[in-house]
Every structure is written in structure tokens, then in C-alpha cells.
Design a protein around this motif. Structure first.
Motif, mmCIF file in Angstrom:
data_model
loop_
_atom_site.group_PDB
_atom_site.id
_atom_site.type_symbol
_atom_site.label_atom_id
_atom_site.label_comp_id
_atom_site.label_asym_id
_atom_site.label_seq_id
_atom_site.Cartn_x
_atom_site.Cartn_y
_atom_site.Cartn_z
ATOM 1 N N ASN A 41 49.347 37.275 52.581
ATOM 2 C CA ASN A 41 49.648 38.693 52.383
ATOM 3 C C ASN A 41 49.632 39.043 50.896
ATOM 4 O O ASN A 41 49.011 40.027 50.485
ATOM 5 C CB ASN A 41 51.003 39.010 53.015
ATOM 6 C CG ASN A 41 51.322 40.477 53.007
ATOM 7 O OD1 ASN A 41 50.531 41.307 52.567
ATOM 8 N ND2 ASN A 41 52.498 40.815 53.494
ATOM 9 N N GLU A 42 50.323 38.240 50.086
ATOM 10 C CA GLU A 42 50.354 38.485 48.647
ATOM 11 C C GLU A 42 48.962 38.385 48.031
ATOM 12 O O GLU A 42 48.604 39.163 47.145
ATOM 13 C CB GLU A 42 51.280 37.474 47.954
ATOM 14 C CG GLU A 42 52.746 37.664 48.265
ATOM 15 C CD GLU A 42 53.596 36.516 47.746
ATOM 16 O OE1 GLU A 42 54.708 36.796 47.283
ATOM 17 O OE2 GLU A 42 53.150 35.349 47.799
ATOM 18 N N THR A 43 48.178 37.430 48.518
ATOM 19 C CA THR A 43 46.817 37.247 48.006
ATOM 20 C C THR A 43 45.969 38.485 48.268
ATOM 21 O O THR A 43 45.280 38.981 47.369
ATOM 22 C CB THR A 43 46.154 36.014 48.649
ATOM 23 O OG1 THR A 43 46.933 34.854 48.328
ATOM 24 C CG2 THR A 43 44.735 35.828 48.165
ATOM 25 N N LEU A 44 46.038 39.009 49.484
ATOM 26 C CA LEU A 44 45.246 40.198 49.818
ATOM 27 C C LEU A 44 45.708 41.421 49.023
ATOM 28 O O LEU A 44 44.891 42.184 48.513
ATOM 29 C CB LEU A 44 45.320 40.489 51.315
ATOM 30 C CG LEU A 44 44.606 39.478 52.203
ATOM 31 C CD1 LEU A 44 44.846 39.808 53.676
ATOM 32 C CD2 LEU A 44 43.129 39.421 51.899
ATOM 33 N N ARG A 45 47.013 41.596 48.885
ATOM 34 C CA ARG A 45 47.530 42.736 48.123
ATOM 35 C C ARG A 45 47.135 42.649 46.655
ATOM 36 O O ARG A 45 46.715 43.634 46.056
ATOM 37 C CB ARG A 45 49.056 42.825 48.253
ATOM 38 C CG ARG A 45 49.505 43.255 49.626
ATOM 39 C CD ARG A 45 51.036 43.258 49.705
ATOM 40 N NE ARG A 45 51.468 43.576 51.032
ATOM 41 C CZ ARG A 45 51.593 44.815 51.497
ATOM 42 N NH1 ARG A 45 51.321 45.828 50.734
ATOM 43 N NH2 ARG A 45 51.988 45.027 52.733
ATOM 44 N N TYR A 50 43.767 43.990 41.954
ATOM 45 C CA TYR A 50 42.882 43.481 40.909
ATOM 46 C C TYR A 50 41.531 44.194 40.966
ATOM 47 O O TYR A 50 40.961 44.544 39.930
ATOM 48 C CB TYR A 50 42.721 41.975 41.073
ATOM 49 C CG TYR A 50 42.049 41.297 39.909
ATOM 50 C CD1 TYR A 50 42.449 41.551 38.600
ATOM 51 C CD2 TYR A 50 41.029 40.383 40.112
ATOM 52 C CE1 TYR A 50 41.840 40.918 37.528
ATOM 53 C CE2 TYR A 50 40.416 39.745 39.046
ATOM 54 C CZ TYR A 50 40.834 40.015 37.755
ATOM 55 O OH TYR A 50 40.224 39.391 36.699
ATOM 56 N N ILE A 51 41.038 44.460 42.161
ATOM 57 C CA ILE A 51 39.777 45.207 42.307
ATOM 58 C C ILE A 51 39.939 46.598 41.705
ATOM 59 O O ILE A 51 39.082 47.066 40.948
ATOM 60 C CB ILE A 51 39.345 45.279 43.790
ATOM 61 C CG1 ILE A 51 38.896 43.893 44.263
ATOM 62 C CG2 ILE A 51 38.232 46.311 43.982
ATOM 63 C CD1 ILE A 51 38.725 43.790 45.766
ATOM 64 N N ASN A 52 41.036 47.276 42.029
ATOM 65 C CA ASN A 52 41.276 48.609 41.458
ATOM 66 C C ASN A 52 41.380 48.545 39.942
ATOM 67 O O ASN A 52 40.873 49.418 39.236
ATOM 68 C CB ASN A 52 42.543 49.236 42.036
ATOM 69 C CG ASN A 52 42.254 50.070 43.248
ATOM 70 O OD1 ASN A 52 41.123 50.452 43.504
ATOM 71 N ND2 ASN A 52 43.278 50.341 44.019
ATOM 72 N N PHE A 53 42.045 47.513 39.433
ATOM 73 C CA PHE A 53 42.170 47.342 37.987
ATOM 74 C C PHE A 53 40.790 47.193 37.354
ATOM 75 O O PHE A 53 40.470 47.844 36.353
ATOM 76 C CB PHE A 53 43.036 46.109 37.693
ATOM 77 C CG PHE A 53 43.007 45.688 36.254
ATOM 78 C CD1 PHE A 53 43.724 46.383 35.297
ATOM 79 C CD2 PHE A 53 42.267 44.583 35.856
ATOM 80 C CE1 PHE A 53 43.706 45.994 33.970
ATOM 81 C CE2 PHE A 53 42.238 44.188 34.529
ATOM 82 C CZ PHE A 53 42.958 44.891 33.587
ATOM 83 N N LEU A 54 39.945 46.337 37.927
ATOM 84 C CA LEU A 54 38.602 46.115 37.380
ATOM 85 C C LEU A 54 37.746 47.374 37.470
ATOM 86 O O LEU A 54 36.995 47.697 36.544
ATOM 87 C CB LEU A 54 37.924 44.949 38.098
ATOM 88 C CG LEU A 54 38.574 43.585 37.878
ATOM 89 C CD1 LEU A 54 37.909 42.528 38.762
ATOM 90 C CD2 LEU A 54 38.533 43.180 36.420
#
Length: 105
Positions: A41-45, A50-54
Motif C-alpha cells: 500500500n505504501e509503495t503504491l501511494r 513520486y510520479i506527480n512530483f516528477l
């Protein structure tokens, strides 16, 4: 009995494949401390954050290079929503919890 053995073997293989994919994804995500083992769960969140950050970084670079305003979330992925802070390097970036209205294909 043979069918049950086959089904169990197939499920074990599936779980190993999923766990391997999560392990690869965890290696790509910045965490603090660096060796922190994240749950699935933490990995997916964190991956969504991280995608949004990039995407935001790329949008800001685009703005600096072209002088044209770029949208904050270029792909329209994972709109920000408040949630409790966590201990990752991306603590300022928010990801919504999937609710009943969210459907992941």
C-alpha cells in the motif's frame, strides 16, 4: 487433488511475480531512511506521489524553457488531496486514497 496442486502452484507463482514487481518498484522510490521497507500500500501511494512530483518538475522545466505556462499536473494523474504526513522525501506531495468512485483498470 491434482487440480488443487496446480492451482496452488499457479497462485504461488503469481504471488512471487507480484512481490518481485513490488521489490523492483521499491528500489526506484526515494524513502527516508533509504533502507525502509514499504508495504505494498505504501509503495503504491508513494509511487503515485513520486510520479506527480516528477510531472511537476518536468512541467516547471517546460515553463522555464518555453516561457509558456504549463499545467500543474500535465497528465491529470492522482489529483492532490490532504492526508496525514508520512516520513518520505516527498512529504509535501499529496495522493488521494482510492475510494469507491475510483476505478483502476
Amino acid at each position: 487433488m491434482t487440480r488443487k496442486i496446480f492451482t496452488n502452484t499457479r497462485e504461488r507463482w503469481r504471488q512471487q511475480t507480484v512481490n518481485s514487481a513490488f521489490a523492483k518498484l521499491r528500489k526506484l522510490l526515494p524513502t527516508h531512511p533509504p533502507d525502509k521497507k514499504l508495504s505494498k500500500n505504501e509503495t503504491l501511494r508513494l509511487a503515485m506521489r513520486y510520479i506527480n512530483f516528477l510531472v511537476k518538475v518536468l512541467g516547471e522545466q517546460s515553463l522555464q524553457q518555453t516561457g509558456v505556462a504549463a499545467p500543474g499536473n500535465i497528465l491529470g494523474l492522482f489529483p492532490p488531496e490532504p492526508h496525514p504526513p508520512d516520513r518520505t522525501l516527498l512529504g509535501d506531495y499529496q495522493v488521494p486514497s482510492p475510494g469507491p468512485s475510483h476505478h483502476i483498470p
